[in-house]
Design an enzyme around this catalytic site. Structure first.
Site, PDB file in Angstrom:
ATOM      1  N   GLY A  39      60.529   6.363  31.770  1.00 20.18           N
ATOM      2  CA  GLY A  39      60.273   5.159  31.007  1.00 20.18           C
ATOM      3  C   GLY A  39      59.548   5.422  29.702  1.00 20.18           C
ATOM      4  O   GLY A  39      59.639   6.497  29.109  1.00 20.18           O
ATOM      5  N   CYS A  40      58.770   4.442  29.264  1.00 22.41           N
ATOM      6  CA  CYS A  40      58.225   4.426  27.907  1.00 22.41           C
ATOM      7  C   CYS A  40      57.241   5.557  27.620  1.00 22.41           C
ATOM      8  O   CYS A  40      57.022   5.876  26.455  1.00 22.41           O
ATOM      9  CB  CYS A  40      57.556   3.090  27.637  1.00 22.41           C
ATOM     10  SG  CYS A  40      58.707   1.684  27.590  1.00 22.41           S
ATOM     11  N   TYR A  41      56.620   6.130  28.641  1.00 17.15           N
ATOM     12  CA  TYR A  41      55.620   7.166  28.381  1.00 17.15           C
ATOM     13  C   TYR A  41      56.195   8.577  28.429  1.00 17.15           C
ATOM     14  O   TYR A  41      55.459   9.560  28.255  1.00 17.15           O
ATOM     15  CB  TYR A  41      54.463   7.058  29.393  1.00 17.15           C
ATOM     16  CG  TYR A  41      54.851   7.271  30.836  1.00 17.15           C
ATOM     17  CD1 TYR A  41      54.927   8.550  31.381  1.00 17.15           C
ATOM     18  CD2 TYR A  41      55.134   6.197  31.675  1.00 17.15           C
ATOM     19  CE1 TYR A  41      55.280   8.755  32.705  1.00 17.15           C
ATOM     20  CE2 TYR A  41      55.484   6.385  32.991  1.00 17.15           C
ATOM     21  CZ  TYR A  41      55.547   7.667  33.505  1.00 17.15           C
ATOM     22  OH  TYR A  41      55.904   7.856  34.828  1.00 17.15           O
ATOM     23  N   ALA A  42      57.498   8.736  28.628  1.00 17.93           N
ATOM     24  CA  ALA A  42      58.094  10.050  28.911  1.00 17.93           C
ATOM     25  C   ALA A  42      57.902  11.065  27.795  1.00 17.93           C
ATOM     26  O   ALA A  42      57.904  12.276  28.050  1.00 17.93           O
ATOM     27  CB  ALA A  42      59.578   9.896  29.210  1.00 17.93           C
TER      28      ALA A  42
ATOM     29  N   PHE B  47      52.652   3.946  27.780  1.00 16.14           N
ATOM     30  CA  PHE B  47      52.446   3.304  29.071  1.00 16.14           C
ATOM     31  C   PHE B  47      53.797   2.957  29.671  1.00 16.14           C
ATOM     32  O   PHE B  47      54.743   2.614  28.959  1.00 16.14           O
ATOM     33  CB  PHE B  47      51.620   2.029  28.900  1.00 16.14           C
ATOM     34  CG  PHE B  47      50.657   2.108  27.744  1.00 16.14           C
ATOM     35  CD1 PHE B  47      49.486   2.837  27.869  1.00 16.14           C
ATOM     36  CD2 PHE B  47      50.940   1.510  26.527  1.00 16.14           C
ATOM     37  CE1 PHE B  47      48.601   2.944  26.801  1.00 16.14           C
ATOM     38  CE2 PHE B  47      50.070   1.601  25.453  1.00 16.14           C
ATOM     39  CZ  PHE B  47      48.890   2.324  25.591  1.00 16.14           C
TER      40      PHE B  47
END
Length: 344
Positions: free
Chosen positions: A136-139, A327
């Protein structure tokens, strides 16, 4: 030997205007959802990018297989442009790369983007590859950390590509407000960075801190369904973030002997306006310190894992330590400290 970020590149597909995409598609899509227009208007997004413009083609009824085929078709040229730009900025040729890592949560294929792009770009046949999938967004941050570990251990350059095509996952019309929020925020982009061993210019990756709160795992989800990938997004996410972001940043900076006042730039993943508000308030930041994140949200939307790299590009000329934060599902927070290669 340390890993230094020496080059960055990005690529985006067609730009769409937020008001136009509301009027041209989502107003009818969410005709029965009273709050939908307000959600779109308050998203902080003015423009974003889409390989599948819903005003031209409605993918909401497509099966997952068709969406994955489209992902490969669209991701290859965007990924190639981003990686080529990053290598050029770093002054490297594709044949110099030892590790190629790809992060994505919006499309899968085997052979994957890593193999297809490595061959197309002319990376060496002995190249090592890594797929960071469905984080997701923190990768981008664990992806950078893994690439940095390789660079440090093997003294070879590495490339990280984040390629996300969220427009391929427009969902059928439902009354769930979390779907409205997701469709108001998310966008498409590819972003890449190059890390080199011991370089004298650029930013050294000086630390990474992670925190996962499994008690809130249901607050943010990304489920594979027969009709693409479906976002689950609780309005309580900013509240959870507020409980953890201060401790994460404190651990990151204390480990390097720094204080918040020493940070010259803040690359905060703009998951949405409330996310940025919480980070600002919890860390005592000014609006000026979040300007790059607000600007990326306004001009690009939330491009999942690629977004924090776009914010880092906005901060390319900042002189001094930079904190990058993102996050995502888990609920997980990741933070990285990047300092100038020389003098730190």
């Amino acid at each position: 030997m340390t890993a230094v970020l020496t080059g960055a590149g990005s690529a985006v597909p067609t730009t769409i205007d937020q008001d136009d995409v509301w009027d041209g598609f989502f107003a009818d899509h969410y005709a029965g959802v009273r709050a939908a227009r307000r959600v779109f208007a308050s998203s902080g997004v003015r423009r974003r990018h889409a390989v599948a413009n819903p005003m031209d083609e409605d993918l909401s009824g497509w099966g997952t297989g068709a969406r994955m085929q489209r992902y490969v078709q669209e991701a290859l040229p965007l990924g190639k442009q981003a990686v080529a730009g990053a290598l050029d900025a770093a002054g490297l040729a594709p044949g110099d790369v030892g590790l190629f890592a790809v992060a994505t949560c919006t499309g899968y294929a085997t052979p994957g983007l890593d193999i297809r792009l490595a061959s197309d770009l002319g990376m060496p046949p002995g190249l090592q590859r890594l797929l960071v999938g469905h984080m997701g967004c923190y990768a981008a941050i664990p992806g950078m950390a893994a690439a940095a570990d390789y660079v440090t251990a093997r003294t070879r350059p590495a490339v990280l590509l984040c390629c996300e095509l969220t427009s391929l996952h427009v969902q059928p019309a439902v009354r769930d407000l979390d779907q409205v929020v997701a469709h108001a925020l998310f966008s498409d982009a590819a972003a890449a960075v190059v890390l080199q061993p011991g370089a004298g210019r650029g930013r050294r990756l000086a630390g990474v801190v992670a925190r996962t709160d499994p008690s809130t795992a249901d607050h943010m989800t990304w489920d594979v369904t027969d009709l693409g990938f479906r976002m689950g997004l609780s309005p309580r996410v900013p509240d959870v973030l507020s409980r953890h972001v201060g401790a994460v940043v404190d651990e990151l900076l204390t480990g390097a002997g720094l204080a918040p006042a020493d940070v010259a730039g803040w690359a905060v993943h703009p998951g949405g306006p409330r996310i940025l508000d919480v980070v600002r308030d919890e860390l005592g930041l000014t609006e000026a310190q979040l300007a790059a994140s607000r600007r990326v949200l306004a001009e690009h939307g939330n491009c999942s894992s690629a977004t924090v790299l776009l914010v880092l590009e906005e901060l390319a000329d900042v002189d001094g330590p930079v904190v990058a934060m993102a996050f995502g599902p888990g609920l997980t927070l990741y933070a990285a400290l990047l300092v100038p290669a020389r003098g730190w």
